[in-house]
Scaffold this motif. Sequence first.
Motif, mmCIF file in Angstrom:
data_model
loop_
_atom_site.group_PDB
_atom_site.id
_atom_site.type_symbol
_atom_site.label_atom_id
_atom_site.label_comp_id
_atom_site.label_asym_id
_atom_site.label_seq_id
_atom_site.Cartn_x
_atom_site.Cartn_y
_atom_site.Cartn_z
ATOM 1 N N ASN A 192 0.750 -1.102 -0.078
ATOM 2 C CA ASN A 192 -0.070 -0.025 -0.106
ATOM 3 C C ASN A 192 0.900 1.422 0.114
ATOM 4 O OD1 ASN A 192 -2.432 -1.541 0.158
ATOM 5 N ND2 ASN A 192 -2.237 -1.646 2.342
ATOM 6 N N ASN A 193 1.932 1.238 -0.507
ATOM 7 C CA ASN A 193 2.706 2.403 -0.726
ATOM 8 C C ASN A 193 3.215 2.343 -2.013
ATOM 9 O OD1 ASN A 193 4.359 4.512 0.048
ATOM 10 N ND2 ASN A 193 6.095 3.341 0.702
ATOM 11 N N HIS A 194 2.376 2.595 -3.017
ATOM 12 C CA HIS A 194 2.842 2.518 -4.382
ATOM 13 C C HIS A 194 3.491 4.005 -4.738
ATOM 14 C CE1 HIS A 194 0.572 -0.980 -4.758
ATOM 15 N NE2 HIS A 194 -0.722 -0.360 -4.532
ATOM 16 N N THR A 195 4.626 3.831 -5.586
ATOM 17 C CA THR A 195 5.178 5.065 -6.179
ATOM 18 C C THR A 195 4.793 5.914 -7.180
ATOM 19 O OG1 THR A 195 6.724 3.563 -7.484
ATOM 20 C CG2 THR A 195 7.540 3.789 -5.132
ATOM 21 N N HIS A 196 3.863 5.138 -7.835
ATOM 22 C CA HIS A 196 3.248 5.818 -9.049
ATOM 23 C C HIS A 196 1.931 5.301 -9.331
ATOM 24 C CE1 HIS A 196 7.839 5.554 -9.863
ATOM 25 N NE2 HIS A 196 7.379 6.824 -10.784
ATOM 26 N N LYS A 197 1.352 6.330 -10.126
ATOM 27 C CA LYS A 197 -0.362 6.001 -10.297
ATOM 28 C C LYS A 197 -0.520 6.305 -11.715
ATOM 29 C CE LYS A 197 -1.599 10.636 -8.655
ATOM 30 N NZ LYS A 197 -2.278 11.251 -7.619
ATOM 31 N N PRO A 198 -1.390 5.723 -12.399
ATOM 32 C CA PRO A 198 -1.685 5.824 -13.793
ATOM 33 C C PRO A 198 -2.547 7.127 -14.150
ATOM 34 C CG PRO A 198 -3.085 4.079 -12.950
ATOM 35 C CD PRO A 198 -1.981 4.077 -11.909
ATOM 36 N N GLU A 199 -2.167 7.904 -15.196
ATOM 37 C CA GLU A 199 -3.105 9.006 -15.444
ATOM 38 C C GLU A 199 -3.922 8.869 -16.639
ATOM 39 O OE1 GLU A 199 -1.452 13.212 -15.159
ATOM 40 O OE2 GLU A 199 -1.435 13.003 -17.313
ATOM 41 N N ARG A 200 -3.711 8.279 -17.786
ATOM 42 C CA ARG A 200 -3.986 8.110 -19.145
ATOM 43 C C ARG A 200 -3.519 7.173 -19.784
ATOM 44 N NH1 ARG A 200 -3.624 14.136 -21.552
ATOM 45 N NH2 ARG A 200 -3.669 14.461 -19.384
ATOM 46 N N THR A 201 -4.216 6.640 -20.700
ATOM 47 C CA THR A 201 -3.902 5.410 -21.720
ATOM 48 C C THR A 201 -4.247 5.489 -22.964
ATOM 49 O OG1 THR A 201 -3.791 3.746 -19.923
ATOM 50 C CG2 THR A 201 -3.958 2.833 -22.230
ATOM 51 N N HIS A 202 -3.429 5.281 -23.981
ATOM 52 C CA HIS A 202 -3.551 5.536 -25.178
ATOM 53 C C HIS A 202 -2.968 4.485 -26.144
ATOM 54 C CE1 HIS A 202 -4.197 9.846 -24.742
ATOM 55 N NE2 HIS A 202 -3.025 9.878 -24.161
ATOM 56 N N ASN A 203 -3.905 3.802 -27.158
ATOM 57 C CA ASN A 203 -3.447 2.902 -28.294
ATOM 58 C C ASN A 203 -2.971 3.595 -29.358
ATOM 59 O OD1 ASN A 203 -4.322 0.101 -27.030
ATOM 60 N ND2 ASN A 203 -6.125 1.283 -26.384
ATOM 61 N N ILE A 204 -1.921 3.257 -29.774
ATOM 62 C CA ILE A 204 -0.894 3.916 -30.841
ATOM 63 C C ILE A 204 -0.730 2.875 -31.931
ATOM 64 C CG2 ILE A 204 -0.257 5.841 -29.411
ATOM 65 C CD1 ILE A 204 2.224 3.635 -30.505
ATOM 66 N N LEU A 205 -0.578 3.534 -33.217
ATOM 67 C CA LEU A 205 -0.279 2.537 -34.261
ATOM 68 C C LEU A 205 1.269 2.733 -34.760
ATOM 69 C CD1 LEU A 205 -1.541 0.527 -36.492
ATOM 70 C CD2 LEU A 205 -2.112 2.401 -37.790
ATOM 71 N N ASN A 206 1.571 3.761 -34.660
ATOM 72 C CA ASN A 206 3.123 4.304 -34.928
ATOM 73 C C ASN A 206 4.052 3.877 -33.930
ATOM 74 O OD1 ASN A 206 2.798 4.046 -37.958
ATOM 75 N ND2 ASN A 206 3.339 6.151 -37.995
ATOM 76 N N GLU A 207 4.203 4.831 -33.220
ATOM 77 C CA GLU A 207 5.316 5.063 -32.279
ATOM 78 C C GLU A 207 4.982 6.071 -30.843
ATOM 79 O OE1 GLU A 207 5.031 8.555 -34.442
ATOM 80 O OE2 GLU A 207 6.149 6.921 -35.588
ATOM 81 N N VAL A 208 5.417 5.469 -29.957
ATOM 82 C CA VAL A 208 5.724 6.632 -28.985
ATOM 83 C C VAL A 208 6.960 7.132 -28.600
ATOM 84 C CG1 VAL A 208 5.525 6.555 -26.211
ATOM 85 C CG2 VAL A 208 3.957 5.253 -27.447
#
Length: 517
Positions: A328-344
């Motif tokens: 219960n001491n998580h260092t990070h939390k997710p903000e948003r997610t994207h599905n991509i076809l080319n690149e990050v």
Amino acid sequence: MPDPETNNIGLPITTQSEPPRPTHEESYDESSTSESEYQHALEVIFDAENLHRRKSSMNGVDVPKMTRRKEQKRSDTACFVHQLLENERKAKRAAKNGGLNNIAEYRQGDKEGENGVPDANHHSRLLTKKQLSDMTWSVRELSKKLGSLRLKLKVKTVFILTKAHDEDLIGYTREVTAWLLSTDRTTPYIVYVQDVLEHNHRFDAAGLLKQEPSYGGRLKYWSNELCEKHPQTFDFAISLGGDGTVLYASWLFQRIVPPVLSFALGSLGFLTKFDFEEYQDTLTTAFLEGVTVSLRLRFEGTIMRSSKRSEDTKRDLVEELIGEECDNNHTHKPERTHNILNEVVVDRGPNASRCFTNHLGVFGVTNTAMSSIEIFGDDEHFTTVQADGVCVATPTGSTAYNLAAGGSLCHPENPVILVSAICAHTLSFRPIILPDTVVLRIGVPYDARTSSWASFDGRERVELCPGDYVTISASRYPFANVMPQGRRSEDWVKSISRTLQWNSRQRQKSFKEWQEQ
């Protein structure tokens, strides 16, 4: 080869032999899919106590318990690709388990949607190594089967995408729309065009309706919100433009993607395989005789924000992502997610300078031309990169930014992840190719001099502050691209030869051997 019986792809199921029942009150009469294709779903939740689970910093609340939930009804259907995936998995599981078809399992702590039903979007970054391998294997197997088949679709609702600021393309869009709405068609198609064209003088929607009043009930307009919330509204998509227009289609349909047929009206055309001058014959053949579909691997990119801590201690990103964590001491939390076809792409951003005020109140500017980026794969720290940025590309994106950054050309059917540095400040960094079962994490260390910026298919540019990172993994939602009949491998080689002049040079002359008289 993975056991398909353990393929944990929690997607809606539809069958053609037995029409499913509607499950929600809100209906969309214009969609032939939503009229009947609704079914109970198998939802799979992953055991938090599994030894191969990802780090807890990569997800939300983690409760180490599995429970069984009563049969739930789903409010969304899926495109035919995901229906085929789920039907195959369900059939094999039923054959072994004696027909236990309506078991809904879930991991407690997952974000719940409306009416308390867990959100169906179980991210691939939360999968175990085996689950991710099974998922990608299932998509590849289906892609092989679809490559040799013609899928005859019952198309009623057609989605048209084009560049709304290009005058010529707007004219082509009007031409295709009028042809689809014409009473000469055997099927009364419902056509969706972008909402900005409703009052566009070049598109002249009023002129179309004046020409034939019956078009009024069948000419409709789509918005980004409609594509996001009700993608099942559309049975078939038509793209008029170049590769960028196809990427925009992938961006609009983040999860469920209708089959996309692309006409080449752009510059290069790696993804646009059809000649617009023959659009009438092409569409007639597609609707009456069926289409061949290529499933393009997409990536799921999730922005992870560093959680603030009350104690004033020095933090290390490497230690947080691969070291031990307290419960219960998580260092990070997710903000948003994207599905991509080319690149990050994670790069230094729009500015190479950073303003600051030190502890004495002195204002200054640091000139930092490079980004400091940490690269992780699964639970290992790969390397630290000093460069303008890092490009993580899909096989489809190997001919885009990846190519410009010196990465390898890669056939789109290869199950790989391509990682290339952008102007690395070293002589030894070389592009690497990883299997698509790896979960990458690209982060900014806490002691970095400046922030970095992440972009997804060139869109949604987001600042990554020190301590933030992006997870990148294979998406369970591939992109269904309609292809011409023929050999797909040969078509790809021809496309890079045509557009990039790959290995193009004058042929070496043969010797004319001297012969003694």
